[in-house]
Scaffold this motif. Structure first.
Motif, PDB file in Angstrom:
ATOM      1  N   PRO A   1      -8.089  10.014   8.807  1.00  0.00           N
ATOM      2  CA  PRO A   1      -7.320   9.977   7.232  1.00  0.00           C
ATOM      3  C   PRO A   1      -7.504   8.546   6.830  1.00  0.00           C
ATOM      4  CG  PRO A   1      -5.847   9.790   9.557  1.00  0.00           C
ATOM      5  CD  PRO A   1      -7.173  10.270   9.690  1.00  0.00           C
ATOM      6  N   LEU A   2      -7.407   8.337   5.530  1.00  0.00           N
ATOM      7  CA  LEU A   2      -7.392   7.216   4.788  1.00  0.00           C
ATOM      8  C   LEU A   2      -6.221   6.575   5.017  1.00  0.00           C
ATOM      9  CD1 LEU A   2      -9.024   8.865   1.611  1.00  0.00           C
ATOM     10  CD2 LEU A   2     -10.070   7.186   3.003  1.00  0.00           C
ATOM     11  N   PRO A   3      -6.259   5.160   4.771  1.00  0.00           N
ATOM     12  CA  PRO A   3      -4.804   4.630   4.575  1.00  0.00           C
ATOM     13  C   PRO A   3      -3.964   5.170   3.541  1.00  0.00           C
ATOM     14  CG  PRO A   3      -6.719   2.958   4.731  1.00  0.00           C
ATOM     15  CD  PRO A   3      -7.268   4.328   4.425  1.00  0.00           C
ATOM     16  N   ARG A   4      -2.813   5.079   3.555  1.00  0.00           N
ATOM     17  CA  ARG A   4      -1.683   5.538   2.637  1.00  0.00           C
ATOM     18  C   ARG A   4      -1.806   5.110   1.167  1.00  0.00           C
ATOM     19  NH1 ARG A   4       2.601   8.395   5.172  1.00  0.00           N
ATOM     20  NH2 ARG A   4       4.047   8.018   3.696  1.00  0.00           N
ATOM     21  N   TRP A   5      -2.341   4.199   1.092  1.00  0.00           N
ATOM     22  CA  TRP A   5      -2.186   3.569  -0.273  1.00  0.00           C
ATOM     23  C   TRP A   5      -3.556   4.152  -1.280  1.00  0.00           C
ATOM     24  CZ3 TRP A   5      -6.666   0.635  -1.696  1.00  0.00           C
ATOM     25  CH2 TRP A   5      -7.373   0.231  -0.655  1.00  0.00           C
ATOM     26  N   VAL A   6      -4.414   4.561  -0.370  1.00  0.00           N
ATOM     27  CA  VAL A   6      -5.825   5.018  -0.986  1.00  0.00           C
ATOM     28  C   VAL A   6      -5.751   6.128  -1.900  1.00  0.00           C
ATOM     29  CG1 VAL A   6      -8.248   5.553  -0.651  1.00  0.00           C
ATOM     30  CG2 VAL A   6      -7.173   3.733   0.648  1.00  0.00           C
ATOM     31  N   PRO A   7      -5.044   7.484  -1.459  1.00  0.00           N
ATOM     32  CA  PRO A   7      -4.865   8.366  -2.337  1.00  0.00           C
ATOM     33  C   PRO A   7      -4.352   8.123  -3.706  1.00  0.00           C
ATOM     34  CG  PRO A   7      -4.351   9.061  -0.131  1.00  0.00           C
ATOM     35  CD  PRO A   7      -4.577   7.576  -0.256  1.00  0.00           C
ATOM     36  N   PRO A   8      -3.146   7.529  -3.843  1.00  0.00           N
ATOM     37  CA  PRO A   8      -2.558   7.212  -5.123  1.00  0.00           C
ATOM     38  C   PRO A   8      -3.288   6.361  -6.042  1.00  0.00           C
ATOM     39  CG  PRO A   8      -0.948   5.982  -3.300  1.00  0.00           C
ATOM     40  CD  PRO A   8      -2.179   7.172  -2.615  1.00  0.00           C
ATOM     41  N   VAL A   9      -4.034   5.183  -5.438  1.00  0.00           N
ATOM     42  CA  VAL A   9      -4.615   4.425  -6.242  1.00  0.00           C
ATOM     43  C   VAL A   9      -6.184   5.135  -6.533  1.00  0.00           C
ATOM     44  CG1 VAL A   9      -6.369   2.279  -5.889  1.00  0.00           C
ATOM     45  CG2 VAL A   9      -4.051   2.253  -5.024  1.00  0.00           C
ATOM     46  N   CYS A  10      -6.666   5.726  -6.002  1.00  0.00           N
ATOM     47  CA  CYS A  10      -7.961   6.616  -6.375  1.00  0.00           C
ATOM     48  C   CYS A  10      -7.343   7.539  -7.383  1.00  0.00           C
ATOM     49  CB  CYS A  10      -8.609   7.175  -5.182  1.00  0.00           C
ATOM     50  SG  CYS A  10      -9.306   5.992  -4.370  1.00  0.00           S
ATOM     51  N   GLY A  11      -6.420   8.243  -7.008  1.00  0.00           N
ATOM     52  CA  GLY A  11      -5.963   9.117  -8.274  1.00  0.00           C
ATOM     53  C   GLY A  11      -5.436   8.532  -9.440  1.00  0.00           C
ATOM     54  N   VAL A  12      -4.935   7.577  -9.521  1.00  0.00           N
ATOM     55  CA  VAL A  12      -4.457   6.769 -10.943  1.00  0.00           C
ATOM     56  C   VAL A  12      -5.831   6.356 -11.322  1.00  0.00           C
ATOM     57  CG1 VAL A  12      -3.531   4.880 -11.756  1.00  0.00           C
ATOM     58  CG2 VAL A  12      -2.122   6.299 -10.322  1.00  0.00           C
ATOM     59  N   MET A  13      -6.883   5.850 -10.767  1.00  0.00           N
ATOM     60  CA  MET A  13      -8.130   5.423 -11.376  1.00  0.00           C
ATOM     61  C   MET A  13      -8.813   6.485 -11.790  1.00  0.00           C
ATOM     62  SD  MET A  13      -9.201   2.787  -8.589  1.00  0.00           S
ATOM     63  CE  MET A  13     -10.668   2.104  -9.161  1.00  0.00           C
ATOM     64  N   PHE A  14      -8.823   7.671 -11.220  1.00  0.00           N
ATOM     65  CA  PHE A  14      -9.708   8.998 -11.731  1.00  0.00           C
ATOM     66  C   PHE A  14      -8.976   9.489 -12.810  1.00  0.00           C
ATOM     67  CE2 PHE A  14     -11.957   9.452  -7.775  1.00  0.00           C
ATOM     68  CZ  PHE A  14     -13.138   9.249  -8.177  1.00  0.00           C
ATOM     69  N   GLY A  15      -7.641   9.335 -12.807  1.00  0.00           N
ATOM     70  CA  GLY A  15      -6.975  10.133 -14.165  1.00  0.00           C
ATOM     71  C   GLY A  15      -7.034   8.954 -15.122  1.00  0.00           C
ATOM     72  N   ALA A  16      -6.941   7.653 -15.002  1.00  0.00           N
ATOM     73  CA  ALA A  16      -7.119   6.686 -15.911  1.00  0.00           C
ATOM     74  C   ALA A  16      -8.407   7.099 -16.707  1.00  0.00           C
ATOM     75  CB  ALA A  16      -6.965   5.461 -15.796  1.00  0.00           C
ATOM     76  N   ALA A  17      -9.665   7.294 -16.004  1.00  0.00           N
ATOM     77  CA  ALA A  17     -10.797   7.516 -16.500  1.00  0.00           C
ATOM     78  C   ALA A  17     -10.916   8.690 -17.110  1.00  0.00           C
ATOM     79  CB  ALA A  17     -11.835   7.639 -15.176  1.00  0.00           C
ATOM     80  N   VAL A  18     -10.218   9.780 -17.050  1.00  0.00           N
ATOM     81  CA  VAL A  18     -10.107  11.118 -17.888  1.00  0.00           C
ATOM     82  C   VAL A  18      -9.481  10.540 -19.091  1.00  0.00           C
ATOM     83  CG1 VAL A  18      -9.413  13.233 -18.190  1.00  0.00           C
ATOM     84  CG2 VAL A  18     -10.561  12.530 -16.023  1.00  0.00           C
ATOM     85  N   VAL A  19      -8.485   9.854 -19.164  1.00  0.00           N
ATOM     86  CA  VAL A  19      -7.792   9.448 -20.317  1.00  0.00           C
ATOM     87  C   VAL A  19      -8.393   8.640 -21.172  1.00  0.00           C
ATOM     88  CG1 VAL A  19      -5.481   8.315 -21.250  1.00  0.00           C
ATOM     89  CG2 VAL A  19      -5.361   9.934 -19.105  1.00  0.00           C
TER      90      VAL A  19
END
Length: 136
Positions: free
Chosen positions: A24-42
């Motif tokens: 499993p990834l560290p707990r901070w990775v999913p939200p950080v990557c989710g925000v980064m990909f979401g911001a890329a779409v925005v």
């Protein structure tokens, strides 16, 4: 050992093998990557303050940075790289091209800005969910 017991043992072995190959990834990775990909779409949408290709290039940098972060953490964990089929990558590139083209061809009004914000929120949620899932 009957067939049902053998099938159960084989299923457990496969699950353990997948879980050990993909920790499993560290707990901070999913939200950080989710925000980064979401911001890329925005950032692919119409923007008022940035000129030309500035926002799409920043979005591309965010998406590539999130992908590089995941790859670097997986490499540090010692997880082997699995072969990936080309279909999801082709779909992603076509969708990103369509988003970028539509944002460049649209006027800088914010009439459709809500569509890109909603799409970014959905992408962020999907990435967050997919990255925090346990190996199956």
């Amino acid at each position: 050992m009957d067939a049902a017991e053998a099938g159960s043992s084989l299923g457990q072995t496969r699950h353990i093998d997948r879980a050990s190959a993909r920790p499993p990834l560290p707990r901070w990775v999913p939200p950080v990557c989710g925000v980064m990909f979401g911001a890329a779409v925005v950032l692919q949408g119409p923007n008022g303050g940035m000129s030309g290709l500035t926002a799409p290039l920043i979005g591309l940098a965010l998406a590539l940075g999130a992908y590089a972060l995941i790859v670097a953490i997986r490499a540090r964990q010692g997880a082997p790289r699995r072969p990936v089929s080309a279909a999801p990558w082709i779909t992603t590139v076509v969708a990103a091209g369509a988003l970028s083209t539509s944002s460049l061809n649209s006027s800088n009004t914010s009439e459709l800005r809500w569509l890109y914000v909603a799409s970014g929120a959905v992408v962020a949620g999907i990435v967050w969910y997919r990255l925090q899932r346990k190996a199956r």
